[in-house]
Design a protein around this motif. Sequence first.
Motif, short mmCIF file in Angstrom:
data_model
loop_
_atom_site.label_atom_id
_atom_site.label_comp_id
_atom_site.label_asym_id
_atom_site.label_seq_id
_atom_site.Cartn_x
_atom_site.Cartn_y
_atom_site.Cartn_z
N ALA A 1 33.13 8.50 -72.05
CA ALA A 1 31.80 8.69 -72.65
C ALA A 1 31.00 9.71 -71.83
N LEU A 2 31.15 9.66 -70.52
CA LEU A 2 30.47 10.65 -69.66
C LEU A 2 31.05 12.04 -69.88
N ALA A 3 32.36 12.09 -70.07
CA ALA A 3 33.02 13.37 -70.29
C ALA A 3 32.61 13.98 -71.63
N ILE A 4 32.36 13.13 -72.61
CA ILE A 4 31.94 13.62 -73.93
C ILE A 4 30.51 14.15 -73.85
N GLY A 5 29.70 13.60 -72.94
CA GLY A 5 28.35 14.15 -72.83
C GLY A 5 27.24 13.18 -72.48
N ALA A 6 27.54 11.89 -72.29
CA ALA A 6 26.50 10.98 -71.82
C ALA A 6 26.07 11.42 -70.42
N ASP A 7 24.78 11.20 -70.07
CA ASP A 7 24.28 11.65 -68.77
C ASP A 7 24.61 10.67 -67.65
N ASP A 8 24.52 9.40 -67.97
CA ASP A 8 24.88 8.39 -66.98
C ASP A 8 25.43 7.18 -67.70
N ALA A 9 25.96 6.24 -66.91
CA ALA A 9 26.62 5.09 -67.54
C ALA A 9 26.39 3.84 -66.71
N ILE A 10 26.44 2.71 -67.41
CA ILE A 10 26.32 1.42 -66.74
C ILE A 10 27.48 0.55 -67.23
N ARG A 11 28.16 -0.09 -66.29
CA ARG A 11 29.17 -1.07 -66.66
C ARG A 11 28.75 -2.43 -66.13
N VAL A 12 28.63 -3.39 -67.06
CA VAL A 12 28.36 -4.76 -66.62
C VAL A 12 29.72 -5.39 -66.33
N ASP A 13 29.89 -5.85 -65.12
CA ASP A 13 31.19 -6.32 -64.68
C ASP A 13 31.47 -7.73 -65.18
N ALA A 14 31.85 -7.83 -66.45
CA ALA A 14 32.15 -9.14 -67.04
C ALA A 14 33.19 -8.94 -68.13
N GLU A 15 34.09 -9.90 -68.29
CA GLU A 15 35.03 -9.84 -69.40
C GLU A 15 34.27 -10.18 -70.68
N PRO A 16 34.38 -9.34 -71.72
CA PRO A 16 33.63 -9.63 -72.94
C PRO A 16 34.19 -10.87 -73.65
N ALA A 17 33.50 -12.01 -73.55
CA ALA A 17 34.05 -13.26 -74.07
C ALA A 17 33.80 -13.44 -75.56
N ASP A 18 32.59 -13.17 -76.00
CA ASP A 18 32.30 -13.16 -77.43
C ASP A 18 31.06 -12.30 -77.65
N ALA A 19 30.70 -12.10 -78.93
CA ALA A 19 29.61 -11.18 -79.25
C ALA A 19 28.30 -11.61 -78.57
N PHE A 20 28.04 -12.93 -78.56
CA PHE A 20 26.78 -13.41 -77.98
C PHE A 20 26.72 -13.12 -76.48
N ALA A 21 27.83 -13.37 -75.79
CA ALA A 21 27.85 -13.12 -74.35
C ALA A 21 27.67 -11.62 -74.08
N VAL A 22 28.32 -10.77 -74.87
CA VAL A 22 28.21 -9.32 -74.68
C VAL A 22 26.78 -8.86 -74.94
N ALA A 23 26.20 -9.34 -76.06
CA ALA A 23 24.83 -8.94 -76.40
C ALA A 23 23.85 -9.40 -75.31
N SER A 24 24.07 -10.60 -74.78
CA SER A 24 23.19 -11.12 -73.73
C SER A 24 23.27 -10.29 -72.46
N GLU A 25 24.51 -9.92 -72.09
CA GLU A 25 24.70 -9.09 -70.89
C GLU A 25 24.03 -7.71 -71.10
#
Lengths: 321, 248
Positions: free
Chosen positions: B76-100
């Motif tokens: 995503a950064l290579a395509i052109g995003a300026d910066d990035a954030i990774r939340v260090d969690a395994e995506p368990a379900d949609a609710f957990a991902v949205a909450s993170e």
Amino acid sequence: MSVLVYTENWDGKFKKLSFELVSYAKGVAEMLGTKTTVVSIGNVDEAELAKLGNYGASKILKVEGDNLSSLDNQVFTGIISQAAIKENASVVILSHNNTGKAIAPRLAVKLNAALASGLGKLPLSVDPFTVNKKVFSGKAFADVVLSSDVKVLTLAQNSFELIENGGAAVIETFDAEVGQVKTKVKDIQKQTGKILLNDAEIVVSGGRGMKSPDNWGTIEELAELLEAATACSRPVSDEGWRPHNEHTGQTGKIIAPNLYIAAGISGAIQHLAGVSSSKCIVAINTDKDAPIFEAADYGIVGDALKVLPEFINAVKEIKAK
Amino acid sequence: MKIAVCLGNVPDTTTKVKFVDGATLDKAGIQWIINPWDELALTRAIELKEDAGNAVNSVTAITVGGKDSEPTIRKALAIGADDAIRVDAEPADAFAVASELAEVIKGKDFDIIMCGIESSDYNGSAVGGMLAEILDLPSVSAVSKMNISGNEIELDREIDGGKEVVTVQTPFVAVVQKGIAKEPRIAAMRGIMMARKKPLDVVPSTGISANAEFKSFGLPQPKAPCKMVDPANVAELVSLLQNEAKVL
């Protein structure tokens, strides 16, 4: 306890999708030993609302208002959640169409509910509440356990049989608090006179094997003859031969008609992800090894440009009988 | 104006999925990509920033995933995003991902938050809407076109049988579908080199738990072989559709 269904209306009318939703909700309600309530938002007359009783609604809450004719995700979520609380709903059911996709996830958060979307069958069990859903765009299925007190489910269109039971529903006006409308609609552009792809029972679809946009006359003629919608593969819409809203496939429209006729479509895995839920697939392709034949029920190895006119003639003959 | 794009890390769409003991995805040999709808969202965000007529200052890519999802966010950064954030969690379900995602986005003053309408792995169509509700922001879904005029955003939203042109004030969540960008952008070598120097923040998980559990997985039943009809006898096909399949 109850099962609550939200069905939208289209200029004050319901359609098959609405009746599928109510039939499905009635099935879930029977598993739970409870009744089905429908919440309807926007202006719908009593005769139209009464139709829902025939598919199993015991009660209909109508919320009317001139500012409710178009969708505002927050306002609609607010109204449905108030209805869910009033009815002490343990399951809330919406369609897996664009409206349902817009509201259901918001509603799930608001009601502290788990969400399972795009279902085609009744839950496997209600204790624990377990549903079976397609994952990986139809390449696999998963059993999903929803552990929250309230559950929100969305139902895939054309996947659940209508069940008429001759019942009648009590219609009540529901005085919900309507929040501030923040989504302003400037213009509405509707397709008219055409059968919508998502509603169609038969779909005639063309791929690159049709060779040129000038050859779409036969696709359209056959579609008209069969009262079908027209569709296309991704390369065809990317080339601009056909509009994007006809693209069926993983990133386009996911459809489940009774009959899908694929003319000159090779059947890339992404295309099949959009059409594999069709009850019957017919493939016409010059390449006998094309993957579409693995997904198809009936196939003809041949040039779609030659086969389609004969198909049209054969349909005309049976129609004449 | 600041745009955030939420990205999922999913198996390539041509992957033949397999499961270990019917319980977990067999990750062996899988190529991971940016979820196709999210990639279109990212492409549109970058297009909006590149158009000098829009006062877009930055595009931030955000994902929820373990260390193994880092190549996807770097892309995503290579395509052109300026910066990035990774939340260090395994995506368990949609609710957990949205909450993170909501935890990271809160307080960062994004004006537009973009999500794809679906993910090609669990097909939930849920994260964008859930995120908007958690953040108490307006959302517009099935967006196939988006333009900025001041702090008002004009969007095409697909409805049954047509589209609506709608406007909404920022901040809001745009849940986008096909059409939002023509083709996903491909990273060029220069972009790939530059991406190595762009900031990628790793933030810890808040430990929000899922409320939907994917208990077991199965593959569809193999289909009966296709019944082939002689191209010289198209009428037979029509007769089969009428009398055998009973679909005409």
